[in-house]
Design an enzyme around this catalytic site. Sequence first.
Site, mmCIF file in Angstrom:
data_model
loop_
_atom_site.group_PDB
_atom_site.id
_atom_site.type_symbol
_atom_site.label_atom_id
_atom_site.label_comp_id
_atom_site.label_asym_id
_atom_site.label_seq_id
_atom_site.Cartn_x
_atom_site.Cartn_y
_atom_site.Cartn_z
ATOM 1 N N ARG A 197 -5.040 -20.971 2.258
ATOM 2 C CA ARG A 197 -6.228 -20.026 2.153
ATOM 3 C C ARG A 197 -7.346 -20.892 2.255
ATOM 4 O O ARG A 197 -7.613 -21.944 1.199
ATOM 5 C CB ARG A 197 -6.052 -19.312 0.553
ATOM 6 C CG ARG A 197 -7.246 -18.728 0.221
ATOM 7 C CD ARG A 197 -6.918 -17.711 -0.935
ATOM 8 N NE ARG A 197 -6.202 -16.666 -0.393
ATOM 9 C CZ ARG A 197 -5.965 -15.495 -1.176
ATOM 10 N NH1 ARG A 197 -6.676 -15.496 -2.265
ATOM 11 N NH2 ARG A 197 -5.477 -14.469 -0.535
ATOM 12 N N HIS A 244 -7.273 -11.818 7.355
ATOM 13 C CA HIS A 244 -6.319 -11.973 6.296
ATOM 14 C C HIS A 244 -5.013 -11.314 6.804
ATOM 15 O O HIS A 244 -4.695 -9.926 6.303
ATOM 16 C CB HIS A 244 -6.911 -11.182 4.866
ATOM 17 C CG HIS A 244 -6.090 -11.344 3.882
ATOM 18 N ND1 HIS A 244 -5.089 -12.376 3.571
ATOM 19 C CD2 HIS A 244 -6.063 -11.028 2.417
ATOM 20 C CE1 HIS A 244 -4.549 -12.182 2.536
ATOM 21 N NE2 HIS A 244 -5.411 -11.589 1.735
ATOM 22 N N GLN A 281 -1.830 -9.856 4.546
ATOM 23 C CA GLN A 281 -2.663 -8.689 3.906
ATOM 24 C C GLN A 281 -2.220 -7.079 4.727
ATOM 25 O O GLN A 281 -1.633 -6.344 4.455
ATOM 26 C CB GLN A 281 -3.864 -8.958 3.415
ATOM 27 C CG GLN A 281 -4.187 -7.584 2.678
ATOM 28 C CD GLN A 281 -3.755 -7.237 1.159
ATOM 29 O OE1 GLN A 281 -3.532 -8.434 0.609
ATOM 30 N NE2 GLN A 281 -3.170 -6.236 0.825
ATOM 31 N N ASP A 329 -12.479 -2.784 0.130
ATOM 32 C CA ASP A 329 -12.115 -3.963 -0.434
ATOM 33 C C ASP A 329 -13.424 -4.154 -1.241
ATOM 34 O O ASP A 329 -14.218 -3.472 -0.712
ATOM 35 C CB ASP A 329 -11.750 -4.918 0.751
ATOM 36 C CG ASP A 329 -11.641 -6.350 0.295
ATOM 37 O OD1 ASP A 329 -11.271 -6.653 -1.226
ATOM 38 O OD2 ASP A 329 -11.901 -7.262 1.053
ATOM 39 N N CYS A 388 -6.686 -4.197 -1.142
ATOM 40 C CA CYS A 388 -5.925 -5.311 -1.074
ATOM 41 C C CYS A 388 -5.673 -5.822 -2.396
ATOM 42 O O CYS A 388 -4.784 -6.776 -2.878
ATOM 43 C CB CYS A 388 -6.381 -6.450 -0.216
ATOM 44 S SG CYS A 388 -8.016 -6.735 -0.646
ATOM 45 N N ARG A 417 3.847 -7.396 -0.260
ATOM 46 C CA ARG A 417 3.568 -8.567 0.165
ATOM 47 C C ARG A 417 4.907 -9.537 -0.052
ATOM 48 O O ARG A 417 4.901 -10.192 0.955
ATOM 49 C CB ARG A 417 2.386 -9.170 -0.756
ATOM 50 C CG ARG A 417 0.922 -8.522 -0.652
ATOM 51 C CD ARG A 417 0.190 -8.769 0.910
ATOM 52 N NE ARG A 417 0.113 -10.464 0.528
ATOM 53 C CZ ARG A 417 -0.898 -11.110 0.301
ATOM 54 N NH1 ARG A 417 -1.939 -10.523 -0.406
ATOM 55 N NH2 ARG A 417 -1.060 -12.436 0.045
HETATM 56 N N1 CP Z 1 -4.704 -9.594 -1.818
HETATM 57 C C1 CP Z 1 -4.724 -10.775 -2.139
HETATM 58 O O1 CP Z 1 -4.686 -11.607 -1.248
HETATM 59 O O2 CP Z 1 -4.766 -11.195 -3.323
HETATM 60 P P1 CP Z 1 -4.884 -12.589 -4.050
HETATM 61 O O3 CP Z 1 -6.548 -13.051 -3.658
HETATM 62 O O4 CP Z 1 -4.564 -12.444 -5.367
HETATM 63 O O5 CP Z 1 -3.923 -13.359 -3.366
HETATM 64 N N1 NVA Z 2 -12.355 -9.872 1.006
HETATM 65 C C1 NVA Z 2 -11.681 -10.569 -0.388
HETATM 66 C C2 NVA Z 2 -10.251 -10.339 -0.380
HETATM 67 C C3 NVA Z 2 -9.586 -10.940 -1.452
HETATM 68 C C4 NVA Z 2 -8.072 -11.004 -1.219
HETATM 69 C C5 NVA Z 2 -12.225 -11.995 -0.336
HETATM 70 O O1 NVA Z 2 -12.139 -12.574 0.829
HETATM 71 O O2 NVA Z 2 -12.409 -12.580 -1.388
#
Ligand code: CP
Ligand code: NVA
Length: 308
Positions: free
Chosen positions: A102, A129, A132, A225, A265, A293
């Site tokens: 990530r 992502h 997701q 989101d 999400c 997930r």
């Molecule tokens: N939706 C998602 O990726 O959640 P987290 O940021 O908690 O991993």
């Molecule tokens: N768009 C959000 C998604 C989190 C799962 C971010 O990138 O923070």
Amino acid sequence: MKQKHLVSLKDYSRADIEEIFALADKVKKDPGNFREALRGKSLAMIFQKPSTRTRVSFEVGMFQLGGMALHLSAADIQLHRGESVVDTARVLSRYVDAIMARVFAHQDIMDLAKNSTVPVINGLSDLLHPIQALADYYTLRERRGNLDGLKIAYVGDGNNVCHELILGATKLGMEIAVAAPTGYEPNPLILKSAIRDAQKGKSPVPTVTPDPMVAVAGADLVYTDVWTSMGQEAEAEKRIKAFHGFMVTSEMMAAAKPEALFMHCLPAHRGEEVAADVIDGPQSVVFQEAENRLHVQKALLLLLLGGA
Ligand code: CP
Ligand code: NVA
């Protein structure tokens, strides 16, 4: 499945995605059948940003498949002191069987994939992502049986989640309408790529509008989101102003199909991008979506690590 990595669903065919979904059905129904499938295998998980779902679902998922996962906060490994992503990929490849990361810059995911000899999974970048969107469309398929011809309405920021939903929708034969304020529309290169895919696969072409009511009209799924993604905290106030009128409300849900679902999400901010009565109401499937997930990622790990 012939894919080595999961950087984006853009690289996957419809058949690849359907293969993941079919295996996820089996994993979800009979998890005990897969208890030894990845015995002795390990997954390195690099996190430059926080996470609840991604971390826990991958860590528990590897455990349930007989393998193990290592949580590597970027602050705790030498990335923090300037070791390059390229060297990190080369070294980790010699210890583990797959890498999930990530990151902020999407280029880091590309560099990991290019320099790793083991599969790399994008666990969220500023651009995309994919895990997701896989769980989201798997959930929609569970609820509706078939995805062909469904209409997705995405209301809010044209961000990483939105981009991957666009790329996935066109691969899977769905229409997607995005409503975003001016200046917060999806990346034109992502749209261009999705339009190309849509034309190739005979899916409807994705559309973008500044009017949420236009996007949600007749939708089978309404999705939103956060307005401020991780890394954009300094813009939070400006964004709250720019997104005025973009909260998903029960009035918006009423303009969608009567059987329309609501997804997010997560994490969510009730009273910002979504009204509490929508996310906590009968059309919301956000927790089924979050649970999936786990099942979908276990299927992905089995396919990428050869335990299927
Ligand atoms: N939706 C998602 O990726 O959640 P987290 O940021 O908690 O991993
Ligand atoms: N768009 C959000 C998604 C989190 C799962 C971010 O990138 O923070």
